[in-house]
Design an enzyme around this catalytic site. Structure first.
Site, mmCIF file in Angstrom:
data_model
loop_
_atom_site.group_PDB
_atom_site.id
_atom_site.type_symbol
_atom_site.label_atom_id
_atom_site.label_comp_id
_atom_site.label_asym_id
_atom_site.label_seq_id
_atom_site.Cartn_x
_atom_site.Cartn_y
_atom_site.Cartn_z
ATOM 1 N N LYS A 110 0.821 -1.208 0.000
ATOM 2 C CA LYS A 110 0.000 0.000 0.000
ATOM 3 C C LYS A 110 0.865 1.274 0.000
ATOM 4 O O LYS A 110 0.431 2.327 -0.443
ATOM 5 C CB LYS A 110 -0.924 0.031 1.221
ATOM 6 C CG LYS A 110 -1.761 -1.224 1.455
ATOM 7 C CD LYS A 110 -2.777 -1.466 0.368
ATOM 8 C CE LYS A 110 -3.935 -2.357 0.776
ATOM 9 N NZ LYS A 110 -3.616 -3.784 1.012
HETATM 10 C C1 LIG Z 1 -4.384 -4.943 0.718
HETATM 11 C C2 LIG Z 1 -3.622 -6.210 0.698
HETATM 12 C C3 LIG Z 1 -3.928 -7.246 -0.181
HETATM 13 C C4 LIG Z 1 -5.095 -7.164 -1.127
HETATM 14 O O1 LIG Z 1 -4.941 -6.174 -2.093
HETATM 15 P P1 LIG Z 1 -6.210 -5.628 -2.911
HETATM 16 O O2 LIG Z 1 -5.713 -4.494 -3.686
HETATM 17 O O3 LIG Z 1 -7.210 -5.232 -1.856
HETATM 18 O O4 LIG Z 1 -6.708 -6.767 -3.711
HETATM 19 C C5 LIG Z 1 -3.108 -8.359 -0.204
HETATM 20 N N1 LIG Z 1 -2.070 -8.481 0.653
HETATM 21 C C6 LIG Z 1 -1.755 -7.523 1.528
HETATM 22 C C7 LIG Z 1 -0.608 -7.728 2.441
HETATM 23 C C8 LIG Z 1 -2.508 -6.351 1.587
HETATM 24 O O5 LIG Z 1 -2.186 -5.388 2.466
#
Ligand SMILES: *Cc1c(COP(=O)(O)O)cnc(C)c1O
Length: 494
Positions: A110
């Site tokens: 993120k």
């Molecule tokens: C947010 C997240 C996901 C999922 O990603 P999306 O974009 O919501 O599909 C997978 N793994 C981790 C560690 C995350 O923080």
């Protein structure tokens, strides 16, 4: 470039407006009017650094942004990553690569979007003449919350409020959020799961009365969730960058196809990959990997989306999601951009918890996507065997992806290079990762961290070590029906 709402009743005159608003006023998601093709530019990008590749890709959609400023902002954002590289590719085996996206300030992928989003949002709100203070509401399944808090901490003219499922995130994830510093931040635990948080936040966004009330207080809302195009667009870049890295290291030739395997929750990450494909990236399949909350596996198998099912709390909490918001953007494309149909399906989802797509659309989806899932036992087994075989420590989300990658290769007999997206540091989930490798239960997160370090020799990130001495600032837990009141209280505080 204009941005259209997937539900057809709202439009943004440019990316800046789409990003500043976050969600379209008709409840839909903003999508770019067209996908610029950059296939012919890939050769030039081969020799560039990550931030240059990123600003090039992002700039294709953000035409109205000053390109020099954008490049500077990318440089600044990605200098916060270990070794100035936001998206290194690690070769694991012949044809098997891991794209490590977790070397940023909060140790999850993120960060790639949220270190840059403050710049995109600031410029976007200037472009759209927003004079009010911006309040960013975030629903998080664990990682977006901290990455957004870190990105927006003490940013002028912006406040940020995060809602997380109080019993649905790992100890480390919770500590990361509740110890957040800064005067413009707030964090609230919610009695419920991520879907409850996301639904409540979306409801606040579309509550006209409430928004009018906020406006009286000189506040407008925006979003740092992947429903915001500003979250997606930086993610498009690392698909290109990973591909270019393989070309640059002679693993593939420019134009060869690869597969990407993406651990998926809200469908944001994998959708960003699909957008890269639409811009000319040679990809055979995007493999959508789910945990036991396998609503997407079923959707891609038979075209039926049905959230009426048991909800599982798993070792990969950031994927414990039954309503994948960004799928709306894919539905829009699968239906050849049919607003009315997309709106109808989203209404069915809201009212009945399910909808179906046509056989033609399902077939079209199958050209680019394959989906499968991995249960808890398989996930632990994968962490264990992968460490045995390669000495590499997978976090539980990445383990889900690796497990599904094997299933896909077994099924398809594909000989193409497979790139697994690694979305978090294993040290965000030390108890479960340690348990998977050593078979022993340790309840304390920091003890498990040290033990994991002992057996793996993997460096413990300083962000984790620093957490140990921090006291939680935010301990409030709220009923899921009461979040708008929390928002008002937060705004009225000063
Ligand atoms: C947010 C997240 C996901 C999922 O990603 P999306 O974009 O919501 O599909 C997978 N793994 C981790 C560690 C995350 O923080």
């Amino acid at each position: 470039m204009k941005f259209l709402s997937t539900r057809g009743k709202s439009i943004a005159k440019n990316a800046g407006e789409a990003i500043a608003k976050g969600l379209a006023s008709d409840g839909g998601l903003f999508v770019p009017e067209t996908f610029p093709n950059i296939k012919a530019d890939l050769k030039d990008l081969l020799t560039k650094d990550y931030f240059e590749r990123a600003s090039f890709v992002i700039g294709k959609f953000l035409e109205e942004y000053d390109s020099k400023e954008l490049e500077d902002a990318c440089k600044k954002a990605y200098s916060q990553f270990e070794d100035n590289d936001a998206a290194p590719v690690v070769k694991i085996d012949d044809n098997l690569f891991i794209l490590e996206l977790f070397h940023g300030p909060t140790l999850a992928f993120k960060d790639i979007a949220l270190t840059l989003l403050p710049h995109l949002l600031r410029k976007g709100s200037d472009m759209s003449g927003i004079k009010e203070e911006i309040l960013i509401l975030v629903a998080t399944s664990g990682d977006t919350g901290k990455a957004a808090l870190s990105g927006f901490c003490n940013k002028q003219g912006i406040k940020i409020m995060v809602f997380y499922p109080s019993d649905g995130v790992s100890d480390m994830q919770k500590l990361q959020m509740t110890t957040q510093e800064g005067d413009n931040v707030n964090v609230v635990g919610v009695k419920g799961n991520f879907d409850d948080c996301q639904t409540a936040v979306k409801k606040i966004f579309s509550d006209e009365k409430f928004n009018a009330l906020l406006k009286e207080q000189n506040v407008v809302l925006s979003s740092a969730n992947s429903i915001n195009f500003g979250r997606l667009v930086p993610q498009v870049a690392y698909y290109f960058s990973a591909y270019l890295d393989l070309v640059a290291s002679n693993e593939i030739k420019l134009g060869d196809k690869v597969n990407f395997v993406v651990p998926t929750g809200n469908f944001g990450n994998i959708l960003a990959g699909y957008y890269a494909y639409r811009m000319g990236l040679p990809v055979e399949k995007f493999i959508c990997a789910s945990n036991s909350n396998n609503v997407l596996t079923e959707f891609f198998a038979n075209g039926n989306y049905d959230k009426n099912r048991e909800f599982f709390k798993t070792a990969s909490p950031s994927m414990d999601i039954l309503v994948s918001s960004n799928l709306e953007r894919l539905l829009f494309e699968l239906s050849d951009r049919d607003y009315a149909l997309t709106e109808k399906r989203m209404a069915e989802l809201k009212n009945n918890g399910k909808y179906s797509i046509s056989d033609k659309e399902l077939k079209k989806a199958g050209q680019n996507f394959y989906a499968d899932y991995c249960d808890e036992e398989e996930c632990f087994e994968e962490i264990n065997s992968f460490f045995d075989e390669y000495g590499y420590v997978l976090d539980p989300h990445t383990a889900v992806a690796e497990c599904v990658a094997k299933k896909y290769i077994n099924y398809s007999k594909s000989k193409l290079p497979t790139i697994i997206l690694s979305t978090a540091s294993p040290y965000k989930f030390p108890q479960n990762v340690y348990k998977a490798i050593e078979g022993k239960n340790i309840t304390d997160a920091f003890t498990a961290t040290e033990k994991l370090h002992e057996i793996s020799a993997l460096d413990i990130p300083k962000q984790i070590l620093e957490l140990k001495n921090k006291k939680p600032r935010f301990t409030h837990v709220e009923d899921k029906d009461n979040l708008s009141k929390c928002v008002l209280d937060f705004i009225k505080k000063d």
